[in-house]
Write a protein that holds these residues in place. Structure first.
Motif, mmCIF file in Angstrom:
data_model
loop_
_atom_site.group_PDB
_atom_site.id
_atom_site.type_symbol
_atom_site.label_atom_id
_atom_site.label_comp_id
_atom_site.label_asym_id
_atom_site.label_seq_id
_atom_site.Cartn_x
_atom_site.Cartn_y
_atom_site.Cartn_z
ATOM 1 N N LEU A 84 0.823 -1.216 0.000
ATOM 2 C CA LEU A 84 0.000 0.000 0.000
ATOM 3 C C LEU A 84 0.850 1.256 0.000
ATOM 4 O O LEU A 84 0.335 2.349 -0.208
ATOM 5 N N ALA A 85 2.148 1.092 0.276
ATOM 6 C CA ALA A 85 3.025 2.261 0.372
ATOM 7 C C ALA A 85 4.390 1.947 -0.215
ATOM 8 O O ALA A 85 4.807 0.793 -0.276
ATOM 9 N N GLY A 86 5.069 3.010 -0.631
ATOM 10 C CA GLY A 86 6.426 2.866 -1.133
ATOM 11 C C GLY A 86 6.477 2.604 -2.627
ATOM 12 O O GLY A 86 5.451 2.382 -3.276
ATOM 13 N N PRO A 87 7.677 2.604 -3.181
ATOM 14 C CA PRO A 87 7.844 2.441 -4.624
ATOM 15 C C PRO A 87 7.810 0.985 -5.062
ATOM 16 O O PRO A 87 7.884 0.067 -4.242
ATOM 17 N N VAL A 88 7.696 0.788 -6.361
ATOM 18 C CA VAL A 88 7.981 -0.510 -6.966
ATOM 19 C C VAL A 88 9.415 -0.406 -7.482
ATOM 20 O O VAL A 88 9.802 0.617 -8.060
ATOM 21 N N VAL A 89 10.209 -1.428 -7.206
ATOM 22 C CA VAL A 89 11.632 -1.398 -7.546
ATOM 23 C C VAL A 89 11.970 -2.581 -8.448
ATOM 24 O O VAL A 89 11.587 -3.715 -8.161
ATOM 25 N N ALA A 90 12.674 -2.310 -9.528
ATOM 26 C CA ALA A 90 13.135 -3.365 -10.430
ATOM 27 C C ALA A 90 14.653 -3.340 -10.489
ATOM 28 O O ALA A 90 15.284 -2.298 -10.291
ATOM 29 N N ALA A 91 15.225 -4.492 -10.765
ATOM 30 C CA ALA A 91 16.670 -4.581 -10.948
ATOM 31 C C ALA A 91 16.959 -5.366 -12.215
ATOM 32 O O ALA A 91 16.225 -6.293 -12.572
ATOM 33 N N ALA A 92 18.026 -4.979 -12.895
ATOM 34 C CA ALA A 92 18.526 -5.706 -14.056
ATOM 35 C C ALA A 92 19.971 -6.091 -13.759
ATOM 36 O O ALA A 92 20.757 -5.243 -13.319
ATOM 37 N N VAL A 93 20.309 -7.348 -13.961
ATOM 38 C CA VAL A 93 21.645 -7.838 -13.617
ATOM 39 C C VAL A 93 22.224 -8.643 -14.774
ATOM 40 O O VAL A 93 21.574 -9.545 -15.302
ATOM 41 N N ILE A 94 23.442 -8.296 -15.163
ATOM 42 C CA ILE A 94 24.215 -9.114 -16.106
ATOM 43 C C ILE A 94 25.359 -9.717 -15.303
ATOM 44 O O ILE A 94 26.228 -8.996 -14.808
ATOM 45 N N ALA A 126 28.908 -9.470 -10.752
ATOM 46 C CA ALA A 126 28.098 -8.936 -11.857
ATOM 47 C C ALA A 126 28.950 -8.089 -12.792
ATOM 48 O O ALA A 126 29.853 -7.379 -12.358
ATOM 49 N N GLN A 127 28.621 -8.182 -14.053
ATOM 50 C CA GLN A 127 29.255 -7.311 -15.049
ATOM 51 C C GLN A 127 28.589 -5.943 -15.037
ATOM 52 O O GLN A 127 29.230 -4.923 -15.272
ATOM 53 N N ALA A 128 27.293 -5.931 -14.743
ATOM 54 C CA ALA A 128 26.554 -4.664 -14.666
ATOM 55 C C ALA A 128 25.273 -4.871 -13.869
ATOM 56 O O ALA A 128 24.681 -5.954 -13.896
ATOM 57 N N ILE A 129 24.874 -3.808 -13.154
ATOM 58 C CA ILE A 129 23.633 -3.822 -12.378
ATOM 59 C C ILE A 129 22.910 -2.494 -12.600
ATOM 60 O O ILE A 129 23.518 -1.426 -12.528
ATOM 61 N N GLY A 130 21.616 -2.582 -12.881
ATOM 62 C CA GLY A 130 20.802 -1.377 -13.040
ATOM 63 C C GLY A 130 19.598 -1.442 -12.114
ATOM 64 O O GLY A 130 19.045 -2.518 -11.886
ATOM 65 N N ILE A 131 19.199 -0.297 -11.579
ATOM 66 C CA ILE A 131 18.052 -0.209 -10.667
ATOM 67 C C ILE A 131 17.023 0.752 -11.240
ATOM 68 O O ILE A 131 17.372 1.831 -11.721
ATOM 69 N N GLY A 132 15.754 0.354 -11.186
ATOM 70 C CA GLY A 132 14.661 1.243 -11.584
ATOM 71 C C GLY A 132 13.687 1.405 -10.431
ATOM 72 O O GLY A 132 13.237 0.408 -9.863
ATOM 73 N N ASN A 154 13.544 1.230 -16.844
ATOM 74 C CA ASN A 154 14.529 2.125 -16.216
ATOM 75 C C ASN A 154 15.751 1.348 -15.738
ATOM 76 O O ASN A 154 16.893 1.806 -15.877
ATOM 77 N N ALA A 155 15.504 0.166 -15.146
ATOM 78 C CA ALA A 155 16.615 -0.664 -14.657
ATOM 79 C C ALA A 155 17.513 -1.099 -15.812
ATOM 80 O O ALA A 155 18.752 -1.048 -15.709
ATOM 81 N N ILE A 156 16.904 -1.515 -16.918
ATOM 82 C CA ILE A 156 17.676 -1.945 -18.091
ATOM 83 C C ILE A 156 18.498 -0.783 -18.646
ATOM 84 O O ILE A 156 19.679 -0.944 -18.989
ATOM 85 N N GLU A 157 17.878 0.386 -18.702
ATOM 86 C CA GLU A 157 18.576 1.560 -19.240
ATOM 87 C C GLU A 157 19.687 2.057 -18.314
ATOM 88 O O GLU A 157 20.587 2.773 -18.756
ATOM 89 N N GLU A 158 19.627 1.669 -17.034
ATOM 90 C CA GLU A 158 20.671 2.058 -16.079
ATOM 91 C C GLU A 158 21.913 1.168 -16.164
ATOM 92 O O GLU A 158 22.941 1.484 -15.559
#
Length: 254
Positions: A84-94, A126-132, A154-158
């Motif tokens: 009910l509160a706070g953001p939704v957070v996604a991560a992308a990891v290579i 990890a070779q790369a990590i992105g957070i959205g 956003n995570a992928i683009e980061e």
């Protein structure tokens, strides 16, 4: 002179193979305490072998994708659709090709301590990590499904390097990149599992910050989900800007 139980325990901690001469010697030791140490070592070894086998099983999707010529495979997952509160957070990891993360699985199946440990290990391997991160205000504006996709994009683009293949947990994103949507992917793919841990730990840390800002709401305990404690706090102290006002029962309170 025989080694003491304590000395044997310390030495067994350095052994990694069951055919080690010292371990074989311990198996012949008639002392009850030594046999208990041997049994504990064998049990721990069985657990570690299980984790190792699970890790290699969870690499099968990545191996199949690599066999098709792809090299930069990103796993993407999100956390925080239901609260009910706070953001939704996604991560992308290579992950690096030589990564080794036995025991890593869906973040929901791991303890908070294990998630923190894997969070650090994943960053090392990890070779790369992105957070959205998509705020509650944006969730209210576009709906949670669209907000989840936005967080993933956003995570992928980061990511510092551009992936040529995406593995997503039961989602697809509108990007010109080859991708595969896998039901319960965080328990089947090691890269999705890695992204689920990064997303979960990141969001939990954000919610703990919110808990410091609004201690009366107990965010550190429920992470924004609609628990009895959380609902009672909302009734007593009111709706915050971090609450999702398009979600029931919040929308009935504003």
């Amino acid at each position: 002179m025989k080694l003491t139980i304590k000395q044997i325990n310390e030495k067994l901690a350095t052994i990694s193979k069951s055919d080690d001469p010292f371990f074989l010697q311990c198996k012949k030791d008639s002392r009850v305490g030594v046999q208990q140490l041997v049994q504990r070592w064998e049990k721990n070894e069985e657990i570690e072998k299980g984790k190792q086998q699970q890790f290699y099983n969870m690499l099968s999707i990545e191996r199949e994708v690599r066999s098709q010529g792809y090299t930069l495979i990103a796993g993407i997952d999100e956390v925080g659709r239901g609260p009910l509160a706070g953001p939704v957070v996604a991560a992308a990891v290579i992950l690096k090709d030589d990564c080794y993360l036995p025991g890593l699985t869906d973040s929901k199946k791991l303890s908070a301590t294990a998630r923190e440990t894997f969070f650090n290990l994943i960053h090392e391997q990890a070779q790369a990590i992105g957070i959205g991160i998509v705020s509650s205000e944006m969730i209210d504006k576009v709906n949670i499904y669209e907000a989840t996709k936005l967080a993933m994009i956003n995570a992928i683009e980061e990511l510092e390097v551009s992936p040529d293949y995406l593995l997503l947990d039961a989602m697809k994103v509108n990007l010109p990149i080859s991708q595969q949507s896998i039901i319960k992917g965080d328990a089947k793919s090691i890269t999705i599992a890695a992204s689920s841990v990064i997303a979960k730990v990141t969001r939990d840390r954000l919610m703990n910050q919110l808990a410091s800002q609004y201690p009366e709401y107990g965010f550190e305990k429920h992470m924004g989900y609609g628990t009895k404690q959380h609902l009672e706090a909302i009734k007593q102290y009111g709706v915050l800007k971090e609450h999702r006002q398009s979600f029931a029962p919040i929308k009935e309170m504003v």
